[in-house]
Design a protein around this motif. Structure first.
Motif: not given
Lengths: 300, 256
Positions: A23-45
């Motif tokens: 449950l804790l590691a599930d990306s469906r946990l409603p705690a906003g984790g999906h909004a973060h790319s951990g630097g991937a978005e800027e690396a793609v840019r």
């Protein structure tokens, strides 16, 4: 909490924490984790991630640095939450939570990453307090009102859910790579199965990171036989802080005892200064660059 | 080879800084090159595998010290297998200043090196601490190196708060070229600038903003300091970027 099924609390094994871990590691946990790319978005840019091969290298590097550090902090937080709460000693515990959060601060040089970490921590704490109400989560919320760092909250939430430090470390390491991986799928239109193959390839490294995180918690601080101030002919006490203003709180000598009996107060947190602090200079630059991108899709 | 050198200052009776102790231990040789300034002169190759070198620095309250080195440090493998290590412990007293600005450390192929820095700062001490690592000589794959940097600021009650804890690992094929870690860079550098001028505003909960440029950033820490960080293809570019980041760090000082 019942320790009997977990041995020393640092090894994997069947127990009530297993389902909670999912449950804790599930990306469906409603705690906003999906909004973060951990630097991937800027690396793609910037074009440093253009395909699955780049992403694989990005994730491996992220796991060896930020992933290991968050795993260690989560394990420490889980251990503190499991063993630290005694009625009437909330004040001590609040101090310890602030100390652990300060250890996270000292390992996060980038202000953009600290901000993202605290934002995620606040959201997770709000969710976890409703899912797994516990005194430890309440104390943490009071101790760090501006929002504790995400791995600290994750470890405390893991404990509240019945997980052991190893499981908390595993959840932290896992979320350190799955967030950027799914973000890259969306940003580059990569084949999701290809990307999940990368994650499957990382599974042994995830286990290793969680083990290393727990080992760092148990290891006593290495005594340095080459301490140049220790051999000072003037006979100075090596623990004397600058200006002789008191005991050196930084100089830990005893190891914490995970899962030890309550009341082991004095050495609580003594091993935290030695926890891993593996830095990723490129992630720091990516995080700060990302903040300035007005067109960004992800928070970090 | 085991060597332990020691450097300590004391306040001169007329004000200013006196070098109270300057104990060389070859290959760590210390030379005074100006008032409150000392150069490290390597009187021997290496460090080589098996060497354990240590430097102690104690900057007395109110004094100031600058440490530089004459040339780059080339870390080499030894004749026998084994790690080399370099440990620096430094204490900077109340109102004192330490500037540690050595030339880069170059990791030759096959080396296995451990660098440890422990820095203890009094509440109003100032420090500038630079570290540059070059991944091998020209066209060379570097050996392994693990650095650990710990800086702690003590308040007036003697309680310590960690300012910066950072490990860098170089020479791991899985992570060196990662776009998350060093990317295409062949050199990494950082300079910690810390002191009362960089303390956070007492009421300010918001993080201070970083300054960034091509391959560098000046990162305000949660505590009273800024970490300047740079990545580059070669040592010349690294120094140029790091100096830009250091200038930006100085601009982030607050006027009180």
């Amino acid at each position: 909490m019942d320790d009997r099924s977990h041995g020393d609390g640092h090894r994997p094994g069947g127990g009530p924490g297993d389902a909670a871990l999912l449950l804790l590691a599930d990306s469906r946990l409603p705690a906003g984790g999906h909004a973060h790319s951990g630097g991937a978005e800027e690396a793609v840019r910037l074009g440093t991630i253009t395909d699955a091969g780049d992403l694989a290298r990005f994730l491996r590097g992220r796991l060896a640095t930020a992933g290991l550090v968050t795993a260690a902090l989560a394990a420490a937080a889980c251990e503190l939450a499991r063993t630290g709460h005694h009625p009437g000693r909330e004040e001590d515990l609040a101090t310890l939570w602030r100390q652990l959060d300060a250890e996270a601060d000292a390992r996060t040089a980038s202000p953009a990453q600290r901000e993202a970490g605290r934002t995620q921590g606040r959201l997770l704490l709000r969710t976890a307090r409703r899912m797994w109400p516990s005194p430890a989560l309440d104390t943490l919320g009071v101790a760090v009102p501006e929002g504790a760092h995400h791995p600290v909250v994750l470890g405390a939430a893991a404990a509240a859910a019945g997980c052991v430090p190893y499981q908390a470390a595993l959840a932290a390491a896992y979320t350190a790579v799955t967030g950027p991986a799914t973000a890259a799928v969306r940003l580059l239109g990569l084949d999701p199965v290809t990307v999940h193959r990368l994650l499957a390839d990382l599974a042994p490294a995830l286990n290793d990171a969680a083990h290393a995180a727990c080992a760092s918690l148990i290891d006593s601080v290495v005594t340095d036989d080459a301490d140049p101030l220790a051999v000072d002919p003037c006979g100075d006490d090596r623990r004397r802080p600058p200006g002789g203003i008191g005991p050196d709180g930084d100089d830990a000598t005893s190891s914490p005892e995970p899962g030890s009996a309550p009341g082991a107060g004095p050495c609580r947190g003594a091993g935290w200064p030695a926890l891993p602090g593996h830095a990723a200079p490129a992630l720091d630059l990516l995080a700060e660059g990302h903040l300035k991108n007005a067109m960004k899709l992800f928070v970090s | 080879m085991i060597a332990r050198a020691l450097l300590r200052t004391s306040a001169a009776p007329a004000g200013g800084t006196r070098l109270e102790t300057m104990r060389s231990d070859p290959p760590l040789t210390l030379r005074q090159t100006g008032p409150g300034r000392v150069h490290l002169v390597a009187t021997g190759a290496g460090p080589l595998g098996g060497d354990r070198l240590a430097l102690g620095v104690d900057v007395a309250p109110g004094t100031s010290l600058e440490i530089r080195s004459v040339g780059a440090t080339l870390v080499l493998p030894g004749h026998v297998p084994g790690e080399s290590s370099m440990t620096v412990h430094a204490r900077v007293g109340a109102g004192a200043t330490l500037r540690f600005l050595p030339e880069p450390t170059v990791l030759a192929a096959g080396c296995s090196h451990r660098m440890t820095v422990r820095l203890s700062l009094a509440p109003d001490a100032t420090v500038v601490w630079r570290e540059e690592i070059v991944f091998g000589r020209h066209g060379e794959r570097p050996g392994r190196c693990h650095t650990r940097f710990d800086a702690t600021v003590f308040d007036t009650t003697g309680a310590g708060r960690p300012l910066l804890r950072q490990d860098l690992v170089v020479g791991d094929g899985h992570t060196d070229g990662s776009p998350a870690v060093y990317g295409d860079a062949r050199c990494v550098g950082s300079t910690l600038v810390a002191g009362p001028e960089w303390r956070t505003q007492p009421d300010g909960k918001d993080e201070r903003r970083a300054e960034t440029g091509d391959g560098w950033a000046a990162l305000p820490l949660a505590g009273p300091g800024v970490l300047s960080s740079a990545l580059a293809a070669d040592a010349v570019e690294l120094r140029r970027r790091l100096e830009r980041a250091e200038d930006a760090a100085l601009r982030l000082a607050v006027a009180w």
